[in-house]
Design a protein around this motif. Sequence first.
Motif, short mmCIF file in Angstrom:
data_model
loop_
_atom_site.label_atom_id
_atom_site.label_comp_id
_atom_site.label_asym_id
_atom_site.label_seq_id
_atom_site.Cartn_x
_atom_site.Cartn_y
_atom_site.Cartn_z
N ASP A 1 0.87 -1.18 0.00
CA ASP A 1 0.00 0.00 0.00
C ASP A 1 0.90 1.23 0.00
O ASP A 1 1.28 1.73 1.06
CB ASP A 1 -0.92 -0.02 1.22
CG ASP A 1 -1.90 1.14 1.25
OD1 ASP A 1 -1.74 2.11 0.46
OD2 ASP A 1 -2.83 1.09 2.07
N LEU A 2 1.27 1.70 -1.20
CA LEU A 2 2.22 2.79 -1.33
C LEU A 2 1.70 4.08 -0.68
O LEU A 2 2.48 4.84 -0.11
CB LEU A 2 2.59 3.03 -2.79
CG LEU A 2 3.90 3.77 -3.04
CD1 LEU A 2 5.08 3.03 -2.44
CD2 LEU A 2 4.13 4.00 -4.52
N THR A 3 0.39 4.30 -0.72
CA THR A 3 -0.18 5.50 -0.10
C THR A 3 0.03 5.48 1.41
O THR A 3 0.43 6.49 2.01
CB THR A 3 -1.69 5.61 -0.44
OG1 THR A 3 -1.82 5.63 -1.85
CG2 THR A 3 -2.30 6.85 0.17
N GLU A 4 -0.20 4.35 2.05
CA GLU A 4 0.02 4.21 3.49
C GLU A 4 1.51 4.32 3.81
O GLU A 4 1.89 4.98 4.78
CB GLU A 4 -0.54 2.87 3.98
CG GLU A 4 -0.21 2.54 5.42
CD GLU A 4 -0.88 3.46 6.44
OE1 GLU A 4 -0.58 3.31 7.64
OE2 GLU A 4 -1.68 4.34 6.08
N LEU B 1 10.53 5.42 -2.03
CA LEU B 1 9.25 4.82 -2.41
C LEU B 1 9.21 4.87 -3.92
O LEU B 1 9.15 5.94 -4.52
CB LEU B 1 8.08 5.59 -1.79
CG LEU B 1 8.13 5.75 -0.27
CD1 LEU B 1 6.87 6.44 0.23
CD2 LEU B 1 8.33 4.42 0.42
N ASP B 2 9.29 3.70 -4.55
CA ASP B 2 9.48 3.59 -5.99
C ASP B 2 8.26 3.02 -6.69
O ASP B 2 7.70 2.02 -6.24
CB ASP B 2 10.68 2.69 -6.30
CG ASP B 2 12.00 3.26 -5.83
OD1 ASP B 2 12.09 4.49 -5.64
OD2 ASP B 2 12.96 2.48 -5.67
N LEU C 1 7.65 1.39 9.04
CA LEU C 1 6.98 1.51 7.74
C LEU C 1 6.08 0.31 7.44
O LEU C 1 5.48 0.23 6.37
CB LEU C 1 8.01 1.66 6.61
CG LEU C 1 8.84 2.94 6.62
CD1 LEU C 1 9.88 2.90 5.49
CD2 LEU C 1 7.95 4.17 6.48
N LYS C 2 6.01 -0.62 8.40
CA LYS C 2 5.19 -1.83 8.26
C LYS C 2 5.63 -2.69 7.08
O LYS C 2 4.81 -3.26 6.35
CB LYS C 2 3.70 -1.49 8.18
CG LYS C 2 3.20 -0.76 9.41
CD LYS C 2 1.72 -0.44 9.32
CE LYS C 2 1.29 0.32 10.56
NZ LYS C 2 -0.12 0.69 10.51
N VAL C 3 6.94 -2.80 6.90
CA VAL C 3 7.52 -3.66 5.87
C VAL C 3 7.86 -4.98 6.54
O VAL C 3 8.69 -5.03 7.44
CB VAL C 3 8.80 -3.03 5.25
CG1 VAL C 3 9.48 -4.00 4.30
CG2 VAL C 3 8.47 -1.72 4.56
#
Length: 176
Positions: free
Chosen positions: A13-16, A115-116, A151-153
Amino acid sequence: MNRNIEIKARAHDLTETLRLAQALSSSHSEALFQEDVFFGVPAGRLKLRTINHTRSELIFYDRADETGPKCSNYIRFPVSDAVIMRRQLESAFGIRGIVRKSRRLFIVGTTRVHLDEVQELGDFVELEVVLPPDGSAEAAVSTAREIMRKLKVDDASLVAGAYIDLLATAPPAPTS
């Protein structure tokens, strides 16, 4: 040679992730469009990067192709004439492939958070914890893990290799 500890992961979820990165960073992000032309060198990776169609640099780096935080040794060199440099390197090594991406760059302490949005591959998070010459790799790995957590990764989304490797193994894009 410069060193950093880095990870690459698919972004679910790139927005999050963007929201979380903004909260971690003490400065505004930088929007970049990058084109990386990779050359077929016998060891490591060599790429000619053009940034926002205005400036270029030659980057050589060597790192293990494994998931999780890993050490990357690299050299960056500004290039004044990217067209001539590309021709020379293409003649010497051939072009392995080209990666095009839109990147948001955040700085979090000594870490570059990328963020790519990679053409033909999707969305990714990349962390580069910069090491000073006498810096501890173990401390940088801890920093990478802490930022991953914030970042929740998760480990399941970590990717081995580089974007160029993923492009080489990606299924062909659908045609219309």
